[in-house]
Design a protein around this motif. Structure first.
Motif, PDB file in Angstrom:
ATOM      1  N   LEU B 175      40.827  43.380  21.154  1.00  0.00           N
ATOM      2  CA  LEU B 175      39.784  44.408  21.146  1.00  0.00           C
ATOM      3  C   LEU B 175      40.414  45.798  21.147  1.00  0.00           C
ATOM      4  CD1 LEU B 175      37.016  43.072  23.551  1.00  0.00           C
ATOM      5  CD2 LEU B 175      37.261  42.798  21.099  1.00  0.00           C
ATOM      6  N   GLU B 177      43.490  46.385  20.031  1.00  0.00           N
ATOM      7  CA  GLU B 177      44.172  46.526  18.741  1.00  0.00           C
ATOM      8  C   GLU B 177      43.185  46.901  17.644  1.00  0.00           C
ATOM      9  OE1 GLU B 177      46.124  42.790  18.267  1.00  0.00           O
ATOM     10  OE2 GLU B 177      47.915  43.436  19.370  1.00  0.00           O
ATOM     11  N   ALA B 178      41.998  46.311  17.709  1.00  0.00           N
ATOM     12  CA  ALA B 178      40.981  46.626  16.702  1.00  0.00           C
ATOM     13  C   ALA B 178      40.628  48.104  16.762  1.00  0.00           C
ATOM     14  CB  ALA B 178      39.741  45.766  16.921  1.00  0.00           C
ATOM     15  N   ALA B 179      40.572  48.656  17.963  1.00  0.00           N
ATOM     16  CA  ALA B 179      40.248  50.076  18.105  1.00  0.00           C
ATOM     17  C   ALA B 179      41.380  50.937  17.549  1.00  0.00           C
ATOM     18  CB  ALA B 179      39.984  50.412  19.573  1.00  0.00           C
ATOM     19  N   ARG B 180      42.624  50.507  17.802  1.00  0.00           N
ATOM     20  CA  ARG B 180      43.755  51.270  17.259  1.00  0.00           C
ATOM     21  C   ARG B 180      43.741  51.201  15.739  1.00  0.00           C
ATOM     22  NH1 ARG B 180      49.471  51.293  19.325  1.00  0.00           N
ATOM     23  NH2 ARG B 180      49.252  53.240  18.206  1.00  0.00           N
ATOM     24  N   ASP B 181      43.451  49.991  15.231  1.00  0.00           N
ATOM     25  CA  ASP B 181      43.396  49.798  13.786  1.00  0.00           C
ATOM     26  C   ASP B 181      42.328  50.694  13.168  1.00  0.00           C
ATOM     27  OD1 ASP B 181      44.482  48.151  11.584  1.00  0.00           O
ATOM     28  OD2 ASP B 181      42.387  47.568  11.354  1.00  0.00           O
ATOM     29  N   ALA B 182      41.241  50.912  13.934  1.00  0.00           N
ATOM     30  CA  ALA B 182      40.152  51.749  13.426  1.00  0.00           C
ATOM     31  C   ALA B 182      40.534  53.226  13.456  1.00  0.00           C
ATOM     32  CB  ALA B 182      38.897  51.516  14.250  1.00  0.00           C
ATOM     33  N   GLY B 183      41.653  53.553  14.116  1.00  0.00           N
ATOM     34  CA  GLY B 183      42.121  54.931  14.090  1.00  0.00           C
ATOM     35  C   GLY B 183      42.086  55.644  15.428  1.00  0.00           C
ATOM     36  N   ALA B 184      41.914  54.890  16.534  1.00  0.00           N
ATOM     37  CA  ALA B 184      41.799  55.521  17.845  1.00  0.00           C
ATOM     38  C   ALA B 184      43.178  55.714  18.470  1.00  0.00           C
ATOM     39  CB  ALA B 184      40.931  54.675  18.761  1.00  0.00           C
ATOM     40  N   SER B 185      43.359  56.852  19.144  1.00  0.00           N
ATOM     41  CA  SER B 185      44.603  57.090  19.879  1.00  0.00           C
ATOM     42  C   SER B 185      44.607  56.190  21.110  1.00  0.00           C
ATOM     43  CB  SER B 185      44.678  58.545  20.307  1.00  0.00           C
ATOM     44  OG  SER B 185      43.647  58.813  21.232  1.00  0.00           O
ATOM     45  N   ARG B 188      42.092  57.222  23.630  1.00  0.00           N
ATOM     46  CA  ARG B 188      40.747  56.938  23.147  1.00  0.00           C
ATOM     47  C   ARG B 188      40.437  55.450  23.273  1.00  0.00           C
ATOM     48  NH1 ARG B 188      36.588  59.657  20.053  1.00  0.00           N
ATOM     49  NH2 ARG B 188      34.907  58.218  20.512  1.00  0.00           N
ATOM     50  N   SER B 192      37.295  54.221  25.313  1.00  0.00           N
ATOM     51  CA  SER B 192      36.201  53.669  24.512  1.00  0.00           C
ATOM     52  C   SER B 192      36.086  52.154  24.646  1.00  0.00           C
ATOM     53  CB  SER B 192      36.389  54.011  23.035  1.00  0.00           C
ATOM     54  OG  SER B 192      36.227  55.378  22.837  1.00  0.00           O
TER      55      SER B 192
END
Lengths: 358, 281
Positions: B175, B177-185, B188, B192
């Motif tokens: 979960l 990693e998915a946020a990082r993949d989406a572009g989150a620092s 963040r 988030s």
């Protein structure tokens, strides 16, 4: 009349037909050692613009590690990764132009479907209106507009999968990565979803790399398949070629089914030798009456597989498996079995394909 | 046929035998749990309650006016609530980053530190507080808010680290990693994804820390009394100086914030949308 086709043993394991980098994905010399074990061994891979390529291999072959390095979750020890001619191997996952669909979908359970899909756009500080428009458009594409306000836990596995796909597509990535996208779905749904993915991929013309251990999935979806084994790509070619002309013994046994017999094939008969003869079960023909090139055989076992039967035939030179449709013979039946096509491997590599024609 | 009826009769016989037994067990449990509470409730309104009588000798509200009329009580309630809130806040600031580190990073001595947190609870509390007191005398922390706060925070470290650490560890890495993949620092991603998903566990830890601080008596008494009185330390004074009906009244008053907090937390943690998040595979 046996037709023997010689294959140059100098043929490279995988051919690269593209000239220059241009667009798509280009991986060169990728290397990764984990815990003293070489997981990825100097791997090269090229995915052309708009192409769908599968990384296919048994578990532990390094295919997921490769994908994670391309996505940016794992740092390679050596090698370069270029997406659309831009080196990305030094960038973090959040800065790469790729988007990934995770095996377990990795949807955020505390956000609605709409917020899940909109999150990447929110991070890009787009306006509320634009986010909503783009989310709606991509949800319409995957046919999920009606679940906009549902939470991930409230929708089915197939729908969750489509949300994950939508979340990747909404980013308009230059490279789409899918990690075993269908493994958590039941058999019927898997066929439907893989057709959906392929259809959307072709419609959008998006460069895609899929990791899978399921050969049927890879063969039915991909433009090209890279078969991986022990951290290396064994063969990289179109699905049909992979099946009819496997370049290594590993590929031949991994893709489809194979009678693997040590020896050599001479005039339709297996004689002792140092090579390995591989015969696809569908290339073994069993008839009750004698025919050209056929030798007497006794049916040893019959295994039903639904729409066909697998028959074990004992000949005086070898025991062969054959596929038969229609009414199967019974164990103990006597008849004749002939070999129509065969592959010969020397030290694991394909040296000849033999076609027996009547 | 006969088999079936036999079996039916057998199970019926077992039922007849087990039903009164389980009934008896339930009654015993109710008496065991509710009995002392009922006794406490009656006691708080009793004129006096002498030995052979089953009920109190008479009813009165005198003890309530004694307790509520005590002007130091208001201060004690304020002190307790403020201290408990402050304790949770300070404890969260110190322990939550530690909890995240325990959950997500592999570092030298990780296990030792994690187990070491329990050492605080392994010693007799009073001995620990006496040692702390001698230290605090040297540091001029006796009878100060900071001194009492430190004692309270120490008592919450185990909850505030272990429970959120488990909550952070339970957030699937994919979960994040998915946020990082989406572009989150990284920051963040934490605010988030990780934090909202670990929130139920963190809330549980906060509630437990609040209650632990609210009920803490020994350390507060030793370090804070008589300048800084909390509800539990005030109770010591009241119990020693008044008939024990006063203690009953005070116990009920002391229980009100705890019960209220538990009910609120129950509603939010068990029934809320936060729990729903954990149904996902």
């Amino acid at each position: 009349m046996t037709l023997i086709e010689e294959i140059h043993s100098t043929t490279p394991i995988h051919r690269e037909t593209d000239a220059g980098g241009l667009r798509g994905l280009r991986v060169r010399g990728l290397h990764k050692v984990l815990g003293g074990r070489t997981i990825i061994d100097n791997l090269d891979l090229t995915v052309r613009d708009g192409e769908l390529v599968s990384l296919l291999g048994p578990s532990g072959c390094g295919k997921t590690t490769t994908l994670r390095m391309i996505a940016g979750f794992l740092a390679p020890d050596a090698g370069s990764i270029q997406v659309h001619d831009r080196e990305v191997s030094d960038l973090g996952a959040e800065k790469r132009p790729s988007a990934m669909v995770f095996q377990n979908y990795a949807l955020w359970p505390h956000m609605t479907v709409q917020n899940n899909v909109g999150f990447p756009l929110k991070l890009r500080r787009l306006g509320k209106k634009e986010i909503e428009q783009r989310v709606d458009a991509v949800l319409a594409l995957v046919n999920l507009l009606h679940h906009k306000n549902s939470r991930p836990a409230r929708i089915s596995g197939g729908e969750q999968q489509r949300v994950a796909l939508a979340r990747a597509l909404v980013q308009e990535p230059e490279l789409l990565l899918l990690d075993e996208p269908l493994s958590n779905l039941d058999a019927k749904l898997r066929v439907k979803v893989r057709e959906d993915i392929r259809e959307i991929q072709q419609r959008l013309g998006i460069t895609t790399l899929i990791v899978t251990h399921d050969q049927e999935e890879a063969i039915s979806m991909s433009d090209r398949i890279a078969v991986m084994n022990a951290g290396k790509i064994e063969q990289f070619s179109r699905p049909a070629e992979l099946y009819s002309r496997p370049e290594t013994e590993f590929v031949a046994t991994f893709i489809g089914s194979l009678n693997r017999i040590e020896g050599a094939l001479v005039n339709g008969v297996i004689v002792p030798g140092d090579d390995v003869v591989g015969i696809r079960p569908e290339d073994v023909v069993f008839t009750l009456h004698a025919s050209f090139d056929a030798r007497p055989a006794v049916v040893e076992r019959v295994v039903p597989h639904g729409h066909f039967h697998e028959i074990y035939l004992k000949r005086d030179d070898a025991t062969l498996r054959a596929f038969a449709s229609g009414l199967p013979p019974a164990p103990g039946d006597r008849g004749h079995a002939s070999i129509q096509n065969a592959l010969t491997f020397r030290q694991g590599r394909l040296v000849t394909t033999t076609r027996v024609t009547a | 046929m006969t088999m079936i009826t036999k079996r039916a009769r057998k199970s019926a016989a077992r039922l007849n035998f087990s039903r009164p037994l389980s009934g008896l067990f339930c009654v015993l449990m109710v008496v065991f749990i509710l009995g002392p509470l009922a006794w406490l409730g009656i006691r708080a309104f009793a004129e006096s309650w002498t030995f052979p009588n089953l009920g109190p000798d008479g009813w009165t509200l005198r003890w309530w006016s004694v307790v509520l009329g005590d002007e130091t009580l208001g201060r004690a309630v304020q002190n307790s609530l403020a201290l408990a809130a402050l304790t949770v806040l300070v404890s969260a600031c110190i322990c939550l980053p530690a909890a995240y580190a325990f959950a997500r990073y592999e570092f030298w001595g990780r296990r030792t530190f994690l187990i070491g947190l329990f050492a605080l609870n392994a010693f007799p509390k009073m001995g620990l507080y006496v040692t702390i007191a001698s230290l605090f005398y040297a540091l001029n922390l006796m009878s100060t808010v900071l001194g009492v706060l430190i004692v309270h925070v120490l008592g919450t470290v185990v909850f505030m680290t272990w429970i959120p650490a488990a909550a952070f560890a339970a957030v699937p890495r994919s979960l994040e990693e998915a946020a990082r993949d989406a572009g989150a620092s990284k920051l963040r991603v934490f605010f988030s994804v990780t934090f909202p998903l670990a929130l139920p566990g963190i809330l549980v830890a906060a509630v437990m820390s609040f209650l632990a601080s609210f009920d803490e008596a020994q350390g507060s008494y030793l370090i804070g009394a008589p300048d800084i009185m909390t509800m539990p330390t005030q109770m010591y004074t009241l119990v020693l100086n008044y008939p024990n009906q006063v203690a009953a009244v005070f116990s009920i008053l002391l229980a009100i914030p705890s019960v209220a907090l538990l009910l609120a937390a129950h509603k939010h943690i068990v029934g809320g949308t936060l729990a729903e998040g954990f149904q996902i595979k």
